[in-house]
Design a protein around this motif. Structure first.
Motif, PDB file in Angstrom:
ATOM      1  N   LEU A  43       0.823  -1.213   0.000  1.00  0.00           N
ATOM      2  CA  LEU A  43       0.000   0.000   0.000  1.00  0.00           C
ATOM      3  C   LEU A  43       0.856   1.262   0.000  1.00  0.00           C
ATOM      4  CD1 LEU A  43      -2.856  -1.042   2.434  1.00  0.00           C
ATOM      5  CD2 LEU A  43      -2.927  -0.896  -0.054  1.00  0.00           C
ATOM      6  N   VAL A  44       1.963   1.245   0.724  1.00  0.00           N
ATOM      7  CA  VAL A  44       2.886   2.388   0.707  1.00  0.00           C
ATOM      8  C   VAL A  44       3.468   2.551  -0.697  1.00  0.00           C
ATOM      9  CG1 VAL A  44       5.142   3.199   1.547  1.00  0.00           C
ATOM     10  CG2 VAL A  44       3.422   2.362   3.157  1.00  0.00           C
ATOM     11  N   GLY A  45       3.824   1.441  -1.329  1.00  0.00           N
ATOM     12  CA  GLY A  45       4.332   1.501  -2.705  1.00  0.00           C
ATOM     13  C   GLY A  45       3.321   2.103  -3.666  1.00  0.00           C
ATOM     14  N   TYR A  46       2.040   1.706  -3.512  1.00  0.00           N
ATOM     15  CA  TYR A  46       0.979   2.306  -4.330  1.00  0.00           C
ATOM     16  C   TYR A  46       0.892   3.811  -4.087  1.00  0.00           C
ATOM     17  CZ  TYR A  46      -1.394  -1.988  -5.913  1.00  0.00           C
ATOM     18  OH  TYR A  46      -1.717  -3.163  -6.516  1.00  0.00           O
ATOM     19  N   SER A  47       0.886   4.204  -2.829  1.00  0.00           N
ATOM     20  CA  SER A  47       0.745   5.620  -2.479  1.00  0.00           C
ATOM     21  C   SER A  47       1.894   6.452  -3.044  1.00  0.00           C
ATOM     22  CB  SER A  47       0.698   5.790  -0.958  1.00  0.00           C
ATOM     23  OG  SER A  47      -0.399   5.119  -0.425  1.00  0.00           O
ATOM     24  N   ILE A  48       3.091   5.953  -2.891  1.00  0.00           N
ATOM     25  CA  ILE A  48       4.253   6.675  -3.418  1.00  0.00           C
ATOM     26  C   ILE A  48       4.178   6.765  -4.937  1.00  0.00           C
ATOM     27  CG2 ILE A  48       6.760   6.520  -3.746  1.00  0.00           C
ATOM     28  CD1 ILE A  48       6.870   5.327  -0.882  1.00  0.00           C
ATOM     29  N   SER A  49       3.806   5.678  -5.586  1.00  0.00           N
ATOM     30  CA  SER A  49       3.719   5.677  -7.052  1.00  0.00           C
ATOM     31  C   SER A  49       2.660   6.647  -7.551  1.00  0.00           C
ATOM     32  CB  SER A  49       3.404   4.279  -7.560  1.00  0.00           C
ATOM     33  OG  SER A  49       4.421   3.385  -7.224  1.00  0.00           O
ATOM     34  N   ILE A  50       1.507   6.631  -6.916  1.00  0.00           N
ATOM     35  CA  ILE A  50       0.426   7.516  -7.359  1.00  0.00           C
ATOM     36  C   ILE A  50       0.802   8.976  -7.165  1.00  0.00           C
ATOM     37  CG2 ILE A  50      -1.926   8.269  -6.817  1.00  0.00           C
ATOM     38  CD1 ILE A  50      -2.580   5.293  -6.352  1.00  0.00           C
ATOM     39  N   SER A  51       1.366   9.302  -6.006  1.00  0.00           N
ATOM     40  CA  SER A  51       1.739  10.700  -5.777  1.00  0.00           C
ATOM     41  C   SER A  51       2.876  11.123  -6.706  1.00  0.00           C
ATOM     42  CB  SER A  51       2.109  10.929  -4.318  1.00  0.00           C
ATOM     43  OG  SER A  51       3.245  10.179  -3.979  1.00  0.00           O
ATOM     44  N   ALA A  52       3.804  10.218  -6.989  1.00  0.00           N
ATOM     45  CA  ALA A  52       4.921  10.564  -7.871  1.00  0.00           C
ATOM     46  C   ALA A  52       4.453  10.716  -9.319  1.00  0.00           C
ATOM     47  CB  ALA A  52       6.014   9.515  -7.775  1.00  0.00           C
ATOM     48  N   ILE A  53       3.543   9.859  -9.761  1.00  0.00           N
ATOM     49  CA  ILE A  53       3.056   9.944 -11.145  1.00  0.00           C
ATOM     50  C   ILE A  53       2.352  11.272 -11.385  1.00  0.00           C
ATOM     51  CG2 ILE A  53       1.259   9.040 -12.692  1.00  0.00           C
ATOM     52  CD1 ILE A  53       2.157   6.250 -11.967  1.00  0.00           C
ATOM     53  N   THR A  54       1.573  11.697 -10.418  1.00  0.00           N
ATOM     54  CA  THR A  54       0.815  12.942 -10.609  1.00  0.00           C
ATOM     55  C   THR A  54       1.682  14.189 -10.474  1.00  0.00           C
ATOM     56  OG1 THR A  54       0.175  12.925  -8.279  1.00  0.00           O
ATOM     57  CG2 THR A  54      -1.358  11.915  -9.840  1.00  0.00           C
ATOM     58  N   SER A  55       2.836  14.089  -9.823  1.00  0.00           N
ATOM     59  CA  SER A  55       3.647  15.290  -9.596  1.00  0.00           C
ATOM     60  C   SER A  55       4.862  15.392 -10.517  1.00  0.00           C
ATOM     61  CB  SER A  55       4.107  15.338  -8.134  1.00  0.00           C
ATOM     62  OG  SER A  55       4.958  14.246  -7.854  1.00  0.00           O
ATOM     63  N   ILE A  56       5.176  14.374 -11.276  1.00  0.00           N
ATOM     64  CA  ILE A  56       6.366  14.383 -12.134  1.00  0.00           C
ATOM     65  C   ILE A  56       5.933  14.414 -13.596  1.00  0.00           C
ATOM     66  CG2 ILE A  56       8.371  13.026 -12.860  1.00  0.00           C
ATOM     67  CD1 ILE A  56       8.577  12.024  -9.999  1.00  0.00           C
ATOM     68  N   ASP A  57       6.624  15.244 -14.382  1.00  0.00           N
ATOM     69  CA  ASP A  57       6.281  15.395 -15.800  1.00  0.00           C
ATOM     70  C   ASP A  57       7.141  14.544 -16.715  1.00  0.00           C
ATOM     71  OD1 ASP A  57       4.271  17.207 -15.261  1.00  0.00           O
ATOM     72  OD2 ASP A  57       5.599  18.945 -15.411  1.00  0.00           O
ATOM     73  N   ASN A  58       8.116  13.835 -16.199  1.00  0.00           N
ATOM     74  CA  ASN A  58       9.014  13.017 -16.998  1.00  0.00           C
ATOM     75  C   ASN A  58       8.286  11.748 -17.435  1.00  0.00           C
ATOM     76  OD1 ASN A  58      10.996  11.308 -17.986  1.00  0.00           O
ATOM     77  ND2 ASN A  58      12.543  12.053 -16.561  1.00  0.00           N
ATOM     78  N   GLY A  59       8.109  11.566 -18.730  1.00  0.00           N
ATOM     79  CA  GLY A  59       7.362  10.433 -19.273  1.00  0.00           C
ATOM     80  C   GLY A  59       7.994   9.084 -18.979  1.00  0.00           C
ATOM     81  N   ILE A  60       9.323   9.013 -19.044  1.00  0.00           N
ATOM     82  CA  ILE A  60      10.007   7.755 -18.782  1.00  0.00           C
ATOM     83  C   ILE A  60       9.831   7.361 -17.315  1.00  0.00           C
ATOM     84  CG2 ILE A  60      12.275   6.633 -18.659  1.00  0.00           C
ATOM     85  CD1 ILE A  60      13.074   8.336 -21.092  1.00  0.00           C
TER      86      ILE A  60
END
Length: 134
Positions: A43-60
């Protein structure tokens, strides 16, 4: 009595998707402990991934995070399925059919199933397998 690491090895490597046979109390409850320790990490991994995806503009980087979320989802599914399989083997160990596991579908069924899962193993061979000698 099966150890923590033996239980994880048995449930994740040897008998991950097997409902045939028996699982001792120690095998089952050590695996329950393991899954309850791993679930928050997922669940922590999901949370970190979701917050990082929405805040980072780097496509890779977003693609890598999406792959990580898929892998976490696969881990979640495998843990869920292996937990069902070990619970069915545990019910076999007390001499009952694996169909008793569907008690979780009724409101008080979880409590009944937990009491069954706490019962001691049948001390002899039953129709689901030999008495586990550890």
């Amino acid at each position: 009595m099966m150890s923590f690491t033996e239980s994880i090895s048995t449930c994740l490597l040897e008998k991950m998707m097997t409902t045939n046979g028996r699982a001792t109390r120690s095998e089952y409850w050590w695996y329950v402990l393991f899954t309850n320790l791993v679930q928050p990490l997922i669940l922590v991994g999901y949370s970190i991934s979701i917050s990082a995806i929405t805040s980072i503009d780097n496509g890779i980087f977003q693609s890598l995070l999406a792959v990580m979320m898929v892998l976490l989802s696969l881990c979640q599914i495998l843990l869920f399925l292996s937990s069902i399989c070990v619970a069915i083997r545990r019910v076999h160990d007390i001499g009952l059919s694996g169909w008793w596991f569907i008690l979780i579908l009724i409101p008080i069924g979880n409590l009944i199933l937990m009491v069954l899962l706490l019962k001691d193993s049948e001390k002899n061979d039953n129709k689901y397998g030999e008495y586990p000698v550890l």
